[in-house]
Design an enzyme around this catalytic site. Structure first.
Site, PDB file in Angstrom:
ATOM      1  N   ASN A 159       0.841  -1.208   0.000  1.00 43.54           N
ATOM      2  CA  ASN A 159       0.000   0.000   0.000  1.00 43.54           C
ATOM      3  C   ASN A 159       0.867   1.245   0.000  1.00 43.54           C
ATOM      4  OD1 ASN A 159      -0.419  -1.335   2.835  1.00 43.54           O
ATOM      5  ND2 ASN A 159      -1.093   0.704   3.302  1.00 43.54           N
ATOM      6  N   ASP A 160       0.795   2.114   0.973  1.00 49.21           N
ATOM      7  CA  ASP A 160       1.379   3.456   0.848  1.00 49.21           C
ATOM      8  C   ASP A 160       2.876   3.479   0.499  1.00 49.21           C
ATOM      9  OD1 ASP A 160      -0.999   3.612   2.194  1.00 49.21           O
ATOM     10  OD2 ASP A 160      -0.167   4.529   3.985  1.00 49.21           O
TER      11      ASP A 160
HETATM   12  C1  FRU Z   1      -3.112   4.646   4.606  1.00 48.43           C
HETATM   13  C2  FRU Z   1      -2.816   3.891   5.901  1.00 48.43           C
HETATM   14  C3  FRU Z   1      -1.952   4.716   6.834  1.00 48.43           C
HETATM   15  C4  FRU Z   1      -1.300   3.660   7.669  1.00 48.43           C
HETATM   16  C5  FRU Z   1      -1.068   2.564   6.669  1.00 48.43           C
HETATM   17  C6  FRU Z   1      -1.170   1.169   7.215  1.00 48.43           C
HETATM   18  O1  FRU Z   1      -3.392   3.784   3.541  1.00 48.43           O
HETATM   19  O2  FRU Z   1      -4.019   3.498   6.517  1.00 48.43           O
HETATM   20  O3  FRU Z   1      -2.672   5.666   7.595  1.00 48.43           O
HETATM   21  O4  FRU Z   1      -0.118   4.115   8.251  1.00 48.43           O
HETATM   22  O5  FRU Z   1      -2.040   2.736   5.658  1.00 48.43           O
HETATM   23  O6  FRU Z   1      -0.829   0.213   6.254  1.00 48.43           O
END
Ligand code: FRU
Length: 521
Positions: free
Chosen positions: A52-53
């Site tokens: 993800n991020d």
């Molecule tokens: C955003 C999020 C962040 C968190 C991360 C966890 O997509 O929810 O706020 O740190 O992903 O994977």
């Protein structure tokens, strides 16, 4: 002058440099890493499993570094690790071993998002959110507890080592009335006077307050103190503004954050929406002086915010500064709300956008793929101005699933359609309607799962029947840059790679001129 590496060595030599959790993740990712045919061609994807991020996006020691929220063990979100890759040009990435695993009491449930700093002594410092189930919520609710933590790689070494003084910022450091549990995603920068700042998000579920972005200050990168609430969303636009970014750009300051669970916001144009219901990314321009951020306001004194991307898949972007002074943003090309609707036979899931150069024009945040992508353009095809017909037509040499297309539409009076990733039964469709000044992206015929949002209409600037587009198609995604980057529209789709056709159609009159490149290494 305080030396980061010295402090780390002193505090960390007694600790193991890697842990069994990190070793296990590294062994696994090495053994199971996905093959090239499983991944996008020129968009970043995880070595294996879930991404993800973007995290720790930075230029350090002569390379671009990209870390990412990573669950190597499946293509679904799970206990978060940090994956790692380096690049010379932000397009071709070399995978390095994972750097963080959930292996401490304070990050047992996951090493969540964060960012990176280069220190004076040449070390690379990461600050990330540790997610844990301790301390328990006194009200007995089952909740995560989140704190900010540091890992450092001293110059000349390879391991990022967790600081023994972690956590460095906790809920205790927040002002009264703020929620010490939902507190995450620190964004780091170095201030002009050489001191450091971290901006982190926290959710406030108090009746009288909104989510806040809290600013912390440090002289050495390790000892942090609360400075101020930089921004508060008293209007309750979303329940929490995750993943803040804050940086100067062309005389203004830009705040970019990802509000969760927004209500849909309509635009004046018929049927178009500024923000769909769900998680979105917005930007706010303003001025930052003496530690205070004053957002640009409308006539009612309310801060002005606008969407960063008008597509179906874009979230949690991170912005860094390149050595030549460009502000570059990379985003997770995924709507988090539809991230779990993929087939569990997929060995990897999740990809980043192309890094985008940011600029300002007339109060609008412009985005454009980094210039480095142009070195990958091959096999130029030019279609000179052509009148479009009222049935779907392919143009000679225009097709493919790894392409960079520049399209100039002119004199359109009713509607122009472009279909891509198309075969007899599938397509993604973009429709421009000059009278309404809208474009609509529609992936309902891409073969997607019915739970996923299929369609979005956004308003575009009225240029009297003209529209310019840059369309990047990369196997299972497209990024569409409208009117030289005034808007960007990102989306993913999982149509069979054999669907390679691109076709055009107009209702009424319209002309198109195209330049197409194949993107290859
Ligand atoms: C955003 C999020 C962040 C968190 C991360 C966890 O997509 O929810 O706020 O740190 O992903 O994977």
């Amino acid at each position: 002058m305080y030396q980061t590496a010295a402090k780390c060595d002193k505090l960390m030599t007694m600790k193991q440099r890697t842990t069994k959790e990190l070793d296990a993740a590294r062994k696994y990712e090495k053994r199971e890493s996905a093959a090239d045919f499983e991944r996008p061609f020129f968009h970043f994807s995880p070595l294996i499993g879930w991404l993800n991020d973007p995290n720790g996006f930075s230029y350090y020691d002569g390379k671009y570094h990209l870390f990412y929220q990573y669950h190597p063990y499946s293509s679904f979100w799970g206990p978060m690790h940090w994956g790692h890759a380096v690049s010379d040009d932000m397009i071709s990435w070399e995978y390095l071993p994972a750097v963080l695993a959930p292996d401490m009491d304070y990050d047992r449930l996951g090493c969540f998002s964060g960012s990176a700093l280069t220190m004076d002594d040449g070390s690379h410092l990461l600050m990330y959110t540790g997610c844990s189930d301790k301390p328990e919520d006194p009200t007995g609710r089952s909740r995560w507890y989140q704190s900010q933590n540091i890992a450092v790689k001293p110059q000349g070494e390879t391991e990022y080592v967790k600081y023994t003084g972690n956590p460095v910022i906790t809920g205790e450091d927040l002002p009264d009335g703020t929620d010490p549990y939902e507190f995450r995603d620190p964004y780091l920068w170095r201030a002009e006077d050489g001191t450091y700042r971290a901006l982190a998000a926290n959710g406030v579920y108090d009746e009288t307050k909104g989510t806040q972005l809290c600013l912390f200050k440090s002289d050495d990168g390790f000892d942090w103190r609360f400075e101020t609430v930089l921004f508060e969303d008293k209007r309750k636009i979303g329940v929490m503004w995750e993943c803040p970014n804050f940086f100067p750009l062309e005389g203004k300051h830009v705040l970019i954050a990802s509000p969760m669970d927004m209500q849909a916001e309509e635009e004046e144009a018929v049927g178009s929406i500024r923000f769909p219901k769900g998680n979105n990314v917005c930007y706010i321009l303003g001025d930052y002086t003496d530690g205070e951020f004053i957002p640009d306001a409308d006539e009612n004194g309310r801060f002005i915010y606008a969407p960063v991307d008008g597509g179906l898949d874009f979230y949690a972007p991170q912005v860094m500064e390149t050595p030549d002074g460009r502000r570059v943003m990379i985003g997770w090309m995924q709507d988090p709300k539809s991230a779990n609707h993929h087939d569990d036979s997929m060995r990897i899931f999740g990809q980043m956008t192309i890094p985008r150069e940011l600029s300002l024009k007339d109060g609008i945040l412009y985005q454009w793929p980094v210039a480095e992508l142009e070195a990958y353009r091959k096999e130029k095809v030019h279609v000179s101005q052509t009148s479009l017909s009222d049935s779907w037509t392919q143009l000679t040499g225009i097709g493919g699933r790894s392409v960079d297309i520049l399209a100039e539409i002119t004199e359109a009076d009713r509607a122009v359609g472009i279909r891509f990733a198309a075969d007899a039964g599938h397509f993604i469709q973009l429709v421009f309607e000059p009278v309404k000044s809208t474009i609509t992206i529609d992936r309902s015929a891409s073969g997607l799962s019915e739970e996923m949002t299929a369609k979005r209409t956004i308003k575009v600037r009225n240029r009297g029947g003209a529209l310019s587009l840059r369309i990047l198609i990369d196997r299972w995604s497209a990024e569409i840059y409208v009117n030289d980057g005034e808007q960007a529209v990102s989306l993913t789709f999982y149509t069979d790679i054999k669907a390679q056709d691109i076709a055009f159609k107009a209702e009424g009159r319209a002309f198109i001129e195209l330049i197409k490149y194949t993107i290859s290494g």
